[in-house]
Design a protein around this motif. Structure first.
Motif, PDB file in Angstrom:
ATOM      1  N   TRP A 108      97.917  98.884  32.090  1.00 13.39           N
ATOM      2  CA  TRP A 108      99.127  99.017  32.895  1.00 13.39           C
ATOM      3  C   TRP A 108      99.000  98.093  34.101  1.00 13.39           C
ATOM      4  O   TRP A 108      97.943  98.004  34.713  1.00 13.39           O
ATOM      5  CB  TRP A 108      99.299 100.440  33.407  1.00 13.39           C
ATOM      6  CG  TRP A 108      99.831 101.413  32.404  1.00 13.39           C
ATOM      7  CD1 TRP A 108      99.104 102.226  31.590  1.00 13.39           C
ATOM      8  CD2 TRP A 108     101.209 101.692  32.123  1.00 13.39           C
ATOM      9  NE1 TRP A 108      99.940 102.991  30.813  1.00 13.39           N
ATOM     10  CE2 TRP A 108     101.243 102.686  31.126  1.00 13.39           C
ATOM     11  CE3 TRP A 108     102.412 101.195  32.628  1.00 13.39           C
ATOM     12  CZ2 TRP A 108     102.423 103.185  30.613  1.00 13.39           C
ATOM     13  CZ3 TRP A 108     103.597 101.695  32.123  1.00 13.39           C
ATOM     14  CH2 TRP A 108     103.597 102.685  31.127  1.00 13.39           C
ATOM     15  N   TYR A 161      97.520  89.806  23.026  1.00 13.14           N
ATOM     16  CA  TYR A 161      97.950  91.192  23.132  1.00 13.14           C
ATOM     17  C   TYR A 161      98.807  91.490  21.916  1.00 13.14           C
ATOM     18  O   TYR A 161      99.337  90.582  21.255  1.00 13.14           O
ATOM     19  CB  TYR A 161      98.748  91.437  24.430  1.00 13.14           C
ATOM     20  CG  TYR A 161      99.881  90.474  24.652  1.00 13.14           C
ATOM     21  CD1 TYR A 161     101.132  90.696  24.102  1.00 13.14           C
ATOM     22  CD2 TYR A 161      99.682  89.320  25.404  1.00 13.14           C
ATOM     23  CE1 TYR A 161     102.167  89.791  24.289  1.00 13.14           C
ATOM     24  CE2 TYR A 161     100.711  88.415  25.599  1.00 13.14           C
ATOM     25  CZ  TYR A 161     101.951  88.653  25.036  1.00 13.14           C
ATOM     26  OH  TYR A 161     102.964  87.754  25.211  1.00 13.14           O
ATOM     27  N   TYR A 188     108.080  96.339  29.362  1.00 18.12           N
ATOM     28  CA  TYR A 188     108.394  96.128  30.767  1.00 18.12           C
ATOM     29  C   TYR A 188     109.494  97.092  31.211  1.00 18.12           C
ATOM     30  O   TYR A 188     110.456  97.346  30.463  1.00 18.12           O
ATOM     31  CB  TYR A 188     108.915  94.710  31.022  1.00 18.12           C
ATOM     32  CG  TYR A 188     107.913  93.604  30.833  1.00 18.12           C
ATOM     33  CD1 TYR A 188     107.261  93.031  31.926  1.00 18.12           C
ATOM     34  CD2 TYR A 188     107.634  93.095  29.567  1.00 18.12           C
ATOM     35  CE1 TYR A 188     106.361  91.985  31.758  1.00 18.12           C
ATOM     36  CE2 TYR A 188     106.738  92.053  29.393  1.00 18.12           C
ATOM     37  CZ  TYR A 188     106.108  91.503  30.497  1.00 18.12           C
ATOM     38  OH  TYR A 188     105.225  90.473  30.327  1.00 18.12           O
ATOM     39  N   ARG A 240     104.365  97.000  33.745  1.00 18.26           N
ATOM     40  CA  ARG A 240     104.100  96.315  32.478  1.00 18.26           C
ATOM     41  C   ARG A 240     102.985  97.027  31.724  1.00 18.26           C
ATOM     42  O   ARG A 240     101.912  97.276  32.284  1.00 18.26           O
ATOM     43  CB  ARG A 240     103.676  94.862  32.727  1.00 18.26           C
ATOM     44  CG  ARG A 240     103.532  94.040  31.449  1.00 18.26           C
ATOM     45  CD  ARG A 240     102.917  92.685  31.737  1.00 18.26           C
ATOM     46  NE  ARG A 240     101.475  92.771  31.957  1.00 18.26           N
ATOM     47  CZ  ARG A 240     100.707  91.757  32.352  1.00 18.26           C
ATOM     48  NH1 ARG A 240     101.255  90.583  32.606  1.00 18.26           N
ATOM     49  NH2 ARG A 240      99.403  91.922  32.516  1.00 18.26           N
ATOM     50  N   TYR A 241     103.257  97.390  30.488  1.00 18.65           N
ATOM     51  CA  TYR A 241     102.257  98.002  29.618  1.00 18.65           C
ATOM     52  C   TYR A 241     101.880  96.993  28.547  1.00 18.65           C
ATOM     53  O   TYR A 241     102.754  96.434  27.863  1.00 18.65           O
ATOM     54  CB  TYR A 241     102.806  99.266  28.965  1.00 18.65           C
ATOM     55  CG  TYR A 241     101.915  99.848  27.897  1.00 18.65           C
ATOM     56  CD1 TYR A 241     100.854 100.667  28.242  1.00 18.65           C
ATOM     57  CD2 TYR A 241     102.131  99.559  26.553  1.00 18.65           C
ATOM     58  CE1 TYR A 241     100.020 101.200  27.270  1.00 18.65           C
ATOM     59  CE2 TYR A 241     101.311 100.085  25.574  1.00 18.65           C
ATOM     60  CZ  TYR A 241     100.248 100.897  25.933  1.00 18.65           C
ATOM     61  OH  TYR A 241      99.425 101.422  24.956  1.00 18.65           O
ATOM     62  N   SER A 242     100.576  96.745  28.386  1.00 22.54           N
ATOM     63  CA  SER A 242     100.098  95.805  27.373  1.00 22.54           C
ATOM     64  C   SER A 242      99.325  96.560  26.301  1.00 22.54           C
ATOM     65  O   SER A 242      98.345  97.264  26.605  1.00 22.54           O
ATOM     66  CB  SER A 242      99.185  94.740  28.003  1.00 22.54           C
ATOM     67  OG  SER A 242      99.891  93.960  28.939  1.00 22.54           O
ATOM     68  N   ASP A 254      94.159  99.761  26.403  1.00 22.26           N
ATOM     69  CA  ASP A 254      95.484  99.291  26.800  1.00 22.26           C
ATOM     70  C   ASP A 254      95.502  99.124  28.321  1.00 22.26           C
ATOM     71  O   ASP A 254      94.613  99.598  29.023  1.00 22.26           O
ATOM     72  CB  ASP A 254      96.562 100.287  26.359  1.00 22.26           C
ATOM     73  CG  ASP A 254      96.656 100.374  24.841  1.00 22.26           C
ATOM     74  OD1 ASP A 254      96.252  99.401  24.168  1.00 22.26           O
ATOM     75  OD2 ASP A 254      97.116 101.414  24.337  1.00 22.26           O
ATOM     76  N   ARG A 256     103.918  93.840  24.734  1.00 25.27           N
ATOM     77  CA  ARG A 256     104.002  94.284  26.119  1.00 25.27           C
ATOM     78  C   ARG A 256     105.367  94.920  26.358  1.00 25.27           C
ATOM     79  O   ARG A 256     106.390  94.387  25.922  1.00 25.27           O
ATOM     80  CB  ARG A 256     103.827  93.115  27.091  1.00 25.27           C
ATOM     81  CG  ARG A 256     102.401  92.622  27.234  1.00 25.27           C
ATOM     82  CD  ARG A 256     102.334  91.381  28.096  1.00 25.27           C
ATOM     83  NE  ARG A 256     100.959  91.009  28.414  1.00 25.27           N
ATOM     84  CZ  ARG A 256     100.616  89.842  28.951  1.00 25.27           C
ATOM     85  NH1 ARG A 256     101.541  88.937  29.244  1.00 25.27           N
ATOM     86  NH2 ARG A 256      99.348  89.578  29.208  1.00 25.27           N
TER      87      ARG A 256
END
Length: 364
Positions: free
Chosen positions: A164, A343, A348, A154-156, A162, A346
């Motif tokens: 991970w 955020y 995924y 998951r990257y936010s 930022d 995100r």
């Protein structure tokens, strides 16, 4: 109190979803038994159990499927078996020794013999059926017990650093209805990188009905902190799955995220997703739309005050990589619909390996 009201509504919805289709009739089962006796017995055995010592099986070079094994009989959806019977074993990456019967048997004959294999040979058992093994969503919890590895990323996108989050999850069947869960997380927040939690857990199927296309499960995990900043957590949830029709499935879940060291950081999470299952062939792209509502126990004050319910939307797609679909990706993006300071967005990516259906190099 509001959280309990939402749980009661979700439980009522689970009860309302329990409507289904009629069972296979005796005429269809008799027809299926006749088809099985004419076309399947020589390889699969009269009781669905092949004899590995028979001259025919030895000549095949591979032992045919054992339909009398109740776990095996229950694992796969009927749609997979129909593809193999119609188009032959290679259609899903199985043995070329399994011939295609699509040019020999009518579709009604194939449906009848599959009903007989499931009901007549498989008989009564308490294993949830593979027809209820719906696609893994991004946030909604699954009700079906798995034998599976899942690697989640998951990257936010945040103001500032930022982030991970990597999660490795191992799921394994226990008995007829249960599943064990082992999960570990690792987070990279730009300036810091560290393990987050180790989350062992247990899932149990409370109700399942293949003909109604319905499954309900309860589960819980314990979040064991792996760094000084993380807290102990208790994560119970309920999950429901429903086959709406041949083209649509629904899944929903309600989960409590209880911080055992600071209750103000606890929350409830409610999620639901609909998948478009437009084809029975697993190597395809299956789009879905998911919605999540998070209810923080402590909203804060002033400019930092959170919305009572934080909403997000997750368009996503399940991508079957091999012919069997037991090796797959799930990709999507989460967009906040309110309280957008949480955020920006995100992304995924889940890599899924259902190891009960074959190795990483099989079925391609």
């Amino acid at each position: 109190m509001e959280t309990m009201k939402v749980f009661r509504v979700l439980f009522s919805l689970c009860l309302l979803l329990q409507f289904g289709h009629a069972a296979a009739g005796s005429d269809e089962l008799e027809r299926g038994e006749a088809v099985f006796s004419s076309h399947c017995v020589s390889c699969h055995g009269a009781a669905g159990q092949p004899d590995p010592e028979s001259a025919l099986v030895k000549a095949l070079g591979v032992v045919p499927a054992n339909f009398s094994d109740k776990l095996f009989n229950s694992r796969e959806p009927v749609s997979d078996w129909k593809t193999v019977v119609t188009d032959g074993g290679p259609a899903l990456g199985f043995s070329e020794m399994m011939p295609a019967f699509g040019g020999v048997l009518s579709e009604s004959d194939i449906n009848a013999v599959l009903a007989y294999v499931k009901t007549g040979i498989g008989g009564e058992h308490d294993y949830p059926d593979g027809d209820l093994n719906l696609f893994l969503p991004l946030r909604t919890k699954k009700a079906f017990p798995e034998d599976e590895w899942v690697w989640k990323q998951r990257y936010s996108g945040l103001d500032g650093d930022d982030a991970w989050k990597n999660t490795l999850e191992y799921e394994f069947r226990l008995g007829t209805r249960a599943q064990g869960i082992l999960e570990v997380t690792y987070e990279d927040k730009g300036s810091t990188s560290e393990f987050g939690h180790f989350e062992p857990g247990f899932k149990y199927v409370l109700k399942h009905d293949r003909r109604a296309g319905f499954i309900l499960a309860g589960a819980a995990q314990i979040g064991v902190p792996l760094n000084n900043d993380a807290h102990w957590e208790f994560l119970p949830y309920i999950a429901v799955g429903k086959v709406i029709n041949e083209g649509l499935t629904f899944q929903g879940s309600g989960r409590l995220k209880l911080d055992l060291e600071d209750s103000d950081h606890s929350s409830a999470e409610f999620a639901g997703v609909v998948h478009w299952t437009y084809t029975s062939l697993p190597r395809n792209v299956f789009p879905a739309l998911e919605f999540v509502a998070e209810v923080p126990f402590e909203r804060g004050t002033g400019a930092e005050r959170k919305d009572a319910v934080q909403l997000s939307m997750l368009p996503q797609a399940r991508i079957g990589l091999n012919k069997r679909g037991n090796i797959a990706l799930n990709v999507g993006v989460e967009l906040p619909l309110n309280d957008t300071d949480r955020y920006d967005w995100r992304g995924y990516v889940y890599f899924i390996w259902d190891f009960a259906d074959g190795g990483l190099l099989e079925g391609w």
